[in-house]
Design an enzyme around this catalytic site. Structure first.
Site, mmCIF file in Angstrom:
data_model
loop_
_atom_site.group_PDB
_atom_site.id
_atom_site.type_symbol
_atom_site.label_atom_id
_atom_site.label_comp_id
_atom_site.label_asym_id
_atom_site.label_seq_id
_atom_site.Cartn_x
_atom_site.Cartn_y
_atom_site.Cartn_z
ATOM 1 N N ASP A 166 0.861 -1.055 0.465
ATOM 2 C CA ASP A 166 -0.171 0.011 -0.033
ATOM 3 C C ASP A 166 0.913 0.896 0.577
ATOM 4 O OD1 ASP A 166 -2.231 1.526 0.547
ATOM 5 O OD2 ASP A 166 -2.825 1.173 2.319
ATOM 6 N N GLY B 105 -0.217 4.788 -4.872
ATOM 7 C CA GLY B 105 -0.599 6.825 -4.940
ATOM 8 C C GLY B 105 0.043 7.860 -4.096
ATOM 9 N N ARG B 106 0.826 7.516 -3.292
ATOM 10 C CA ARG B 106 0.867 8.427 -1.729
ATOM 11 C C ARG B 106 2.264 8.990 -2.217
ATOM 12 N NH1 ARG B 106 -1.595 5.647 3.648
ATOM 13 N NH2 ARG B 106 -1.711 3.854 1.788
ATOM 14 N N HIS C 165 2.500 3.046 -9.209
ATOM 15 C CA HIS C 165 2.041 1.709 -9.062
ATOM 16 C C HIS C 165 3.242 1.087 -9.821
ATOM 17 C CE1 HIS C 165 -1.678 1.934 -7.702
ATOM 18 N NE2 HIS C 165 -2.576 2.884 -9.008
ATOM 19 N N ASN D 38 -11.126 -2.759 -5.440
ATOM 20 C CA ASN D 38 -10.306 -1.773 -6.161
ATOM 21 C C ASN D 38 -11.034 -1.571 -7.873
ATOM 22 O OD1 ASN D 38 -7.131 -2.739 -4.633
ATOM 23 N ND2 ASN D 38 -8.419 -0.864 -4.560
ATOM 24 N N ARG E 217 2.131 -4.766 6.511
ATOM 25 C CA ARG E 217 1.145 -3.786 5.237
ATOM 26 C C ARG E 217 2.047 -2.329 5.324
ATOM 27 N NH1 ARG E 217 -5.100 -1.758 5.018
ATOM 28 N NH2 ARG E 217 -4.626 -0.906 3.532
HETATM 29 C C1 IPE Z 1 -4.705 -2.978 -0.130
HETATM 30 O O1 IPE Z 1 -5.326 -1.559 -0.766
HETATM 31 C C2 IPE Z 1 -5.040 -3.662 -1.640
HETATM 32 C C3 IPE Z 1 -3.979 -3.776 -2.041
HETATM 33 C C4 IPE Z 1 -3.139 -3.094 -1.731
HETATM 34 C C5 IPE Z 1 -3.878 -4.470 -3.249
HETATM 35 P P1 IPE Z 1 -6.232 -1.097 -0.818
HETATM 36 O O2 IPE Z 1 -5.746 0.911 -0.501
HETATM 37 O O3 IPE Z 1 -7.134 -0.948 -1.604
HETATM 38 O O4 IPE Z 1 -7.120 -0.140 0.786
HETATM 39 P P2 IPE Z 1 -7.749 0.678 1.410
HETATM 40 O O5 IPE Z 1 -8.739 1.118 0.967
HETATM 41 O O6 IPE Z 1 -6.514 1.658 2.499
HETATM 42 O O7 IPE Z 1 -8.374 -0.127 2.964
HETATM 43 C C1 IPE Z 2 -1.325 -0.055 -3.418
HETATM 44 O O1 IPE Z 2 -1.593 1.263 -3.544
HETATM 45 C C2 IPE Z 2 -1.786 -0.484 -4.348
HETATM 46 C C3 IPE Z 2 -3.306 -1.330 -4.917
HETATM 47 C C4 IPE Z 2 -4.508 -1.099 -4.797
HETATM 48 C C5 IPE Z 2 -2.942 -1.527 -6.209
HETATM 49 P P1 IPE Z 2 -2.708 2.665 -3.472
HETATM 50 O O2 IPE Z 2 -2.943 3.341 -4.812
HETATM 51 O O3 IPE Z 2 -3.906 1.961 -2.644
HETATM 52 O O4 IPE Z 2 -1.637 3.655 -3.242
HETATM 53 P P2 IPE Z 2 -2.678 4.504 -2.087
HETATM 54 O O5 IPE Z 2 -2.925 4.079 -0.942
HETATM 55 O O6 IPE Z 2 -3.662 5.239 -2.289
HETATM 56 O O7 IPE Z 2 -0.928 5.540 -1.743
HETATM 57 MG MG MG Z 3 -3.933 1.969 -0.529
#
Ligand code: IPE
Ligand code: IPE
Ligand code: MG
Length: 262
Positions: free
Chosen positions: A38, A41-42, A55, A86, A206
């Site tokens: 996780d 995006g950040r 990603h 997702n 995590r």
């Molecule tokens: C969990 O991360 C799913 C994956 C890493 C693929 P998310 O970013 O989707 O989870 P939430 O929304 O913060 O709970």
């Molecule tokens: C996890 O990173 C990757 C997937 C869920 C595919 P995120 O895309 O959830 O990143 P944040 O949580 O928005 O930073």
């Molecule tokens: Mg996330």
């Protein structure tokens, strides 16, 4: 693991260091590590980049992690790549991810095969793009008899969906007269999960600091040790993996029992 696995994807090969770092006790390594990757995006937002660049960089972190786990003798790595929830992300992000999975799989398959990695994709694969499903089938078949690390990629995976599916499969067997309901025990139930045949994870990592499970491996994580790190997934490196493993080795697992030392 050789450099083959790390070649490609616009990154310089990382120096190989197969030996276990000194502070780790080889006798007390987790057999199975699960990771909620996780923070992509950040990571991108911090750099004023589009989320998808996070990603892309996250793939590098996954390759690093797989290589180190393999080098250090961890038997299985299960990574959460795409959850059943997702799909609710913007369409462009979902399409980017599907294309990324295809490209990476295509590019890395030869190396995975050569490195003895046994790859499997856990989840409901039918809604995935046809080309990705084909690549998944090919990768699974071509690595099925490999003797190295088990690499499980959870794709369109949801813990609740997995449990419901297992219940349905058992009910169908009962309806066909193949199974007596009294025979349904934890072993029979676990055998219907996507993870059938794999030991439960000993350690769940995590990244990005969120303190939740997000529908990951709800059954299998029953007694996993949890390691939550603030490191964002694209920054997850050997030092971060080592920190997680050392944290794990400092835990005392009791499985509901008592501490033998008192
Ligand atoms: C969990 O991360 C799913 C994956 C890493 C693929 P998310 O970013 O989707 O989870 P939430 O929304 O913060 O709970
Ligand atoms: C996890 O990173 C990757 C997937 C869920 C595919 P995120 O895309 O959830 O990143 P944040 O949580 O928005 O930073
Ligand atoms: Mg996330």
């Amino acid at each position: 693991m050789s450099r083959a696995l790390v070649s490609g994807f616009n990154q310089a090969p990382v120096t190989r260091s197969a030996s276990l770092p000194v502070p780790l006790d080889p006798a007390r390594l987790p057999r199975h590590v699960a990771v909620i990757m996780d923070g992509n995006g950040r990571w991108a937002r911090q750099r004023n980049l589009p989320r998808v660049m996070g990603h892309r960089q996250g793939v590098e972190a996954l390759k690093r992690t797989l290589r180190r786990c393999s080098d250090w003798g961890i038997g299985a790595l299960t990574a959460y790549a795409f959850s059943t929830e997702n799909w609710s992300r913007p369409g462009e992000e979902v399409s980017f991810l599907m294309t990324l999975f295809e490209r990476v799989l295509q590019r890395e398959l030869g190396a995975l095969e050569q490195e003895q990695v046994r790859i499997r994709f856990l989840g409901d694969l039918e809604p995935l793009p046809t080309r990705l499903q084909e690549l998944i089938a090919e990768a699974t078949a071509r690595t099925a008899t490999n003797t190295g690390i088990h690499f499980n990629v959870c794709t369109n995976y949801g813990g609740r969906a997995e449990l419901v599916r297992a219940a349905r499969l058992l009910a169908q067997r009962v309806a066909r007269g193949e199974l007596d309901p009294d025979q349904i025990d934890e072993t029979a139930f676990a055998a219907e999960l996507h993870t059938a045949g794999e030991a439960d994870p000993d350690l769940l990592i995590r990244t990005s600091g969120e303190q939740r499970i997000s529908n990951f491996l709800l059954w299998q994580l029953a007694y996993a040790e949890l390691h939550i790190t603030e490191v964002l997934w694209p920054d997850f490196d050997e030092a971060a993996l080592l920190a997680a493993l050392l944290d794990y080795q400092g835990r005392q697992r009791r499985f509901g029992g008592v501490d033998p030392l008192g």
